[in-house]
Design an enzyme around this catalytic site. Structure first.
Site, PDB file in Angstrom:
ATOM      1  N   GLU A  83      -1.323  -9.176   3.657  1.00  0.00           N
ATOM      2  CA  GLU A  83      -1.166  -9.720   5.010  1.00  0.00           C
ATOM      3  C   GLU A  83      -2.488 -10.243   5.581  1.00  0.00           C
ATOM      4  O   GLU A  83      -2.486 -11.024   6.549  1.00  0.00           O
ATOM      5  CB  GLU A  83      -0.551  -8.671   5.942  1.00  0.00           C
ATOM      6  CG  GLU A  83      -1.436  -7.502   6.306  1.00  0.00           C
ATOM      7  CD  GLU A  83      -1.412  -6.361   5.289  1.00  0.00           C
ATOM      8  OE1 GLU A  83      -1.902  -5.266   5.630  1.00  0.00           O
ATOM      9  OE2 GLU A  83      -0.914  -6.565   4.155  1.00  0.00           O
ATOM     10  N   HIS A 139      -3.645  -5.352   0.425  1.00  0.00           N
ATOM     11  CA  HIS A 139      -3.037  -5.769   1.698  1.00  0.00           C
ATOM     12  C   HIS A 139      -2.984  -7.294   1.801  1.00  0.00           C
ATOM     13  O   HIS A 139      -3.878  -7.916   2.387  1.00  0.00           O
ATOM     14  CB  HIS A 139      -3.815  -5.166   2.876  1.00  0.00           C
ATOM     15  CG  HIS A 139      -3.525  -3.719   3.096  1.00  0.00           C
ATOM     16  ND1 HIS A 139      -2.582  -3.273   4.006  1.00  0.00           N
ATOM     17  CD2 HIS A 139      -4.024  -2.612   2.508  1.00  0.00           C
ATOM     18  CE1 HIS A 139      -2.522  -1.957   3.974  1.00  0.00           C
ATOM     19  NE2 HIS A 139      -3.391  -1.524   3.077  1.00  0.00           N
ATOM     20  N   CYS A 162       0.839  -1.198   0.000  1.00  0.00           N
ATOM     21  CA  CYS A 162       0.000   0.000   0.000  1.00  0.00           C
ATOM     22  C   CYS A 162       0.879   1.254   0.000  1.00  0.00           C
ATOM     23  O   CYS A 162       1.539   1.542  -0.987  1.00  0.00           O
ATOM     24  CB  CYS A 162      -0.976  -0.035   1.174  1.00  0.00           C
ATOM     25  SG  CYS A 162      -2.378   1.100   0.973  1.00  0.00           S
TER      26      CYS A 162
END
Length: 238
Positions: free
Chosen positions: A212, A210, A109
């Site tokens: 993660e 994202h 990001c």
């Protein structure tokens, strides 16, 4: 026991007045590194960038709800921005030094945007006002839910992507402009750049969503590929 590559993770910083100021980072960044076979380390801001890089095998530059100073990418601010100069200056020094070492880097990001700037690229300052017909890239929903598609538009030198279309999450209002200094790997249906890769040298990849959160299949590919390169880098150091 096999060696676990050391991955440095950049934290955000809150706006509490000293001495209550805190470094903050979401747990899922560290969890994603651990799941892929790495050992996560938090990197507090300091001037000793080379000492940090001596101690790690890969750099993960996280996202954040703030913007990069447009002066760093040769533009004039067209609106009021929330900026964090201390964080940006620290992460910029880390990225530039890691690039010179060809240390594996993943920027997520805001981290992707700063990687692009460090490579010489520029940014779209505000997607909704600058890109006609743009999707809402900052929806009012949790990042644990996929929000839009991305289309794989380029062939990575380091990652084996599976399939041409993936459903990913989204939390950003700025984006990276195409440039000759990196390859665009993925775009959203409205043309917003969603992933980039340094054109030569070591592993340096940025993703606008994202990974993660583990929402898309490609998220695992990104972290597994990153840790594999970090493991290779650790062997070269030895």
């Amino acid at each position: 026991m096999p060696y676990l590559p050391r991955i440095g993770i950049t934290p955000d910083i809150n706006d509490f007045a000293a001495p209550e100021t805190e470094y903050v980072v979401r747990r899922n960044y560290a969890d994603a590194v651990s799941k892929a076979g790495g050992l996560p380390f938090l990197l507090p801001y300091c001037e000793h960038v080379d000492d940090y890089l001596d101690a790690i095998d890969g750099l993960l530059v996280t996202g954040g709800m703030f913007d990069i100073d447009p002066a760093l990418y040769r533009q004039t601010a067209r609106k009021d921005f929330v900026m964090k100069p201390a964080r940006t200056n620290f992460e910029r020094a880390l990225i530039e030094a890691a690039l010179s070492r060809e240390m594996p880097i993943v920027g997520i990001c805001n981290g992707m945007q700063l990687l692009a700037v460090c490579l010489g690229g520029e940014l779209v300052q505000d997607i909704q006002t600058e890109i006609e017909g743009a999707l809402d890239h900052k929806p009012n929903q949790t990042a644990s839910i996929a929000h839009h598609q991305i289309h794989i538009s380029g062939t990575s030198r380091h990652l084996e992507t599976q399939g041409e279309v993936h459903e990913v999450n989204s939390i950003h209002h700025q984006s990276v402009l195409p440039s000759d200094v990196y390859q665009v790997l993925a775009v959203s249906p409205d043309g917003v750049v969603e992933a980039i890769e340094k054109k030569d040298g070591g592993f340096a990849i940025g993703v606008q969503w994202h990974p993660e959160y583990g929402v898309a299949d490609i998220d695992t590919i990104i972290f597994d590929g990153f840790l594999a390169k970090a493991r290779d880098y650790s062997q070269r150091k030895k």
